[in-house]
Design a protein around this motif. Structure first.
Motif, short mmCIF file in Angstrom:
data_model
loop_
_atom_site.label_atom_id
_atom_site.label_comp_id
_atom_site.label_asym_id
_atom_site.label_seq_id
_atom_site.Cartn_x
_atom_site.Cartn_y
_atom_site.Cartn_z
N LEU A 198 34.43 -3.41 15.63
CA LEU A 198 34.57 -4.30 16.48
C LEU A 198 33.55 -5.63 16.06
O LEU A 198 32.39 -5.19 16.00
N LYS A 199 34.21 -6.70 16.17
CA LYS A 199 33.33 -7.99 15.80
C LYS A 199 32.68 -8.53 17.18
O LYS A 199 33.56 -8.92 18.20
N ARG A 200 31.54 -8.13 17.54
CA ARG A 200 30.73 -8.39 18.80
C ARG A 200 30.90 -10.03 19.08
O ARG A 200 31.12 -10.20 20.44
N LEU A 201 30.68 -10.78 18.22
CA LEU A 201 30.76 -12.04 18.40
C LEU A 201 31.99 -12.64 18.90
O LEU A 201 32.02 -13.82 19.62
N ASP A 202 33.09 -12.28 18.41
CA ASP A 202 34.22 -12.48 18.89
C ASP A 202 34.61 -12.35 20.33
O ASP A 202 35.39 -13.07 21.00
N VAL A 241 30.51 -3.98 14.85
CA VAL A 241 29.71 -2.44 15.51
C VAL A 241 30.90 -1.51 15.19
O VAL A 241 32.21 -1.69 15.29
N GLN A 242 30.50 -0.26 14.92
CA GLN A 242 31.52 0.65 14.69
C GLN A 242 31.76 1.30 16.13
O GLN A 242 30.72 2.13 16.57
N VAL A 243 33.00 1.32 16.62
CA VAL A 243 33.21 2.10 17.73
C VAL A 243 33.89 3.47 17.37
O VAL A 243 34.80 3.63 16.72
N LYS A 244 33.21 4.53 18.00
CA LYS A 244 33.91 5.87 17.79
C LYS A 244 34.14 6.63 19.10
O LYS A 244 33.60 6.35 20.26
N PHE A 245 35.28 7.39 19.04
CA PHE A 245 35.99 7.93 20.19
C PHE A 245 36.37 9.30 19.84
O PHE A 245 36.75 9.85 18.77
N ALA A 276 43.53 -5.33 18.86
CA ALA A 276 42.85 -4.38 18.42
C ALA A 276 43.72 -3.16 17.70
O ALA A 276 44.84 -2.86 18.25
N ARG A 277 43.38 -2.56 16.57
CA ARG A 277 43.77 -1.45 16.04
C ARG A 277 42.91 -0.50 15.91
O ARG A 277 41.69 -0.66 15.56
N ALA A 278 43.31 0.77 16.19
CA ALA A 278 42.50 2.02 16.21
C ALA A 278 43.08 3.01 15.58
O ALA A 278 43.79 3.90 16.19
N PRO A 279 42.58 3.51 14.22
CA PRO A 279 43.13 4.63 13.72
C PRO A 279 42.59 5.94 14.14
O PRO A 279 41.40 5.76 14.64
N PHE A 280 43.39 7.00 14.34
CA PHE A 280 42.95 8.25 14.87
C PHE A 280 43.54 9.30 13.98
O PHE A 280 44.43 9.19 13.60
N THR A 281 42.76 10.57 14.10
CA THR A 281 43.67 11.63 13.69
C THR A 281 43.78 12.54 14.99
O THR A 281 43.05 12.49 16.03
N LEU A 282 44.49 13.59 14.69
CA LEU A 282 45.01 14.55 15.79
C LEU A 282 45.15 15.68 15.49
O LEU A 282 45.55 16.13 14.31
N LYS A 283 44.58 16.81 16.23
CA LYS A 283 44.41 18.30 15.61
C LYS A 283 44.56 19.03 16.94
O LYS A 283 44.25 18.61 18.11
N GLN A 284 45.15 20.18 16.73
CA GLN A 284 45.25 21.29 17.90
C GLN A 284 44.41 22.19 17.83
O GLN A 284 43.97 22.99 16.68
N LEU A 285 43.45 22.50 18.72
CA LEU A 285 42.23 23.64 18.76
C LEU A 285 42.28 24.30 20.14
O LEU A 285 42.03 23.48 21.12
N ASN A 286 42.35 25.69 20.19
CA ASN A 286 42.31 26.29 21.55
C ASN A 286 43.12 25.61 22.65
O ASN A 286 42.73 25.59 23.60
N GLY A 287 44.29 25.40 22.26
CA GLY A 287 45.38 25.04 23.23
C GLY A 287 45.09 23.48 23.88
O GLY A 287 45.47 23.05 24.68
N ALA A 288 44.20 22.79 23.21
CA ALA A 288 43.85 21.26 23.24
C ALA A 288 44.20 20.37 22.01
O ALA A 288 44.20 21.11 20.95
N LEU A 289 44.45 19.12 22.37
CA LEU A 289 44.67 18.32 21.39
C LEU A 289 43.26 17.45 21.25
O LEU A 289 42.77 17.15 22.23
N ALA A 299 32.70 -1.01 22.54
CA ALA A 299 33.54 -1.17 23.29
C ALA A 299 34.49 -0.19 23.21
O ALA A 299 35.43 -0.03 23.13
N LEU A 300 34.97 -0.60 23.10
CA LEU A 300 35.71 -0.08 23.53
C LEU A 300 36.50 0.67 22.85
O LEU A 300 36.91 0.32 21.82
N ALA A 301 36.31 1.17 23.17
CA ALA A 301 37.12 1.64 23.21
C ALA A 301 37.72 1.91 23.05
O ALA A 301 38.06 2.68 22.07
N LEU A 302 39.77 2.12 23.15
CA LEU A 302 40.15 2.72 22.25
C LEU A 302 41.63 3.73 22.27
O LEU A 302 42.54 3.11 22.37
N LEU A 303 42.10 4.35 22.65
CA LEU A 303 43.58 4.57 22.12
C LEU A 303 44.24 5.67 22.74
O LEU A 303 44.26 6.13 23.94
N VAL A 304 44.90 6.21 21.89
CA VAL A 304 46.07 6.90 22.25
C VAL A 304 46.02 8.42 21.63
O VAL A 304 45.09 8.38 21.09
#
Length: 181
Positions: free
Chosen positions: A150-154, A172-176, A129-142, A7-12
């Motif tokens: 994610l618990k699929r049976l839920d 299930v591990q969701v990666k973004f 849902a809570r989605a931890p993430f890291t943020l870095k800048q590379l070549n003018g992009a974030l 799923a999803l998905a994901l974030l900010v």
């Protein structure tokens, strides 16, 4: 057979010296997942999704995101697996064509780490849902990278014989990976 989900998905998102960014480069972004079948990791992706992400590093709490995933775009490794997970016992894509994540808040955790909190909706069921993430800048992009369990049976994903977690694990591990320019 079913390397399912996600799923999803994901974030900010991300930051550039106090500027609000929201131009998501979909062709450079990915949503993937890892499930376990009989304790063997199985990877998959979703090929079609949309993402609206806004983030101001000076005010991360004002960050927002909406990610919508077209569930029929799943690539679970084979046509047989793809067909199975699109069916009624799994995603039921005819009735529920999309999964979504809508953030309600973003919290700075320090050291370039953040956590988006919001609502995940899959198969008509909406949960926190809570989605931890890291943020870095590379070549003018974030670059925003993260993962969450994610618990699929839920969400009613994997009904009938597929609800046996000794065959397909519940978690299930969701990666973004999102690229903002």
């Amino acid at each position: 057979m079913i390397r399912l989900l996600a799923a999803l998905a994901l974030l900010v998102s991300a930051t550039v010296h106090g500027a609000e960014l929201h131009n998501v480069q979909l062709d450079k972004s990915t949503i993937a997942f890892v499930s376990k079948q009989m304790n063997v990791p199985v990877e998959g992706t979703f090929r079609k999704f949309s993402a609206q992400i806004t983030m101001d590093p000076v005010r991360p709490e004002a960050g927002r995101a909406r990610i919508d995933i077209e569930l029929a775009s799943i690539d679970a490794g084979s046509e047989e697996a793809n067909d199975e997970v699109k069916g009624k016992n799994w995603f039921s894509v005819r009735e529920f064509p999309k999964a979504s994540f809508v953030s309600g808040s973003v919290k700075a955790l320090g050291g370039g780490r953040y956590e988006a909190s919001g609502k995940m909706t899959i198969k008509g069921k909406t949960l926190d849902a809570r989605a931890p993430f890291t943020l870095k800048q590379l070549n003018g992009a974030l670059i925003l990278d993260g993962a969450f369990p994610l618990k699929r049976l839920d969400y009613g994903i994997g009904a009938g014989v597929w609800s046996d977690t000794s065959v397909v694990a519940d978690e299930v591990q969701v990666k973004f990976h999102f690229v903002l320019k």
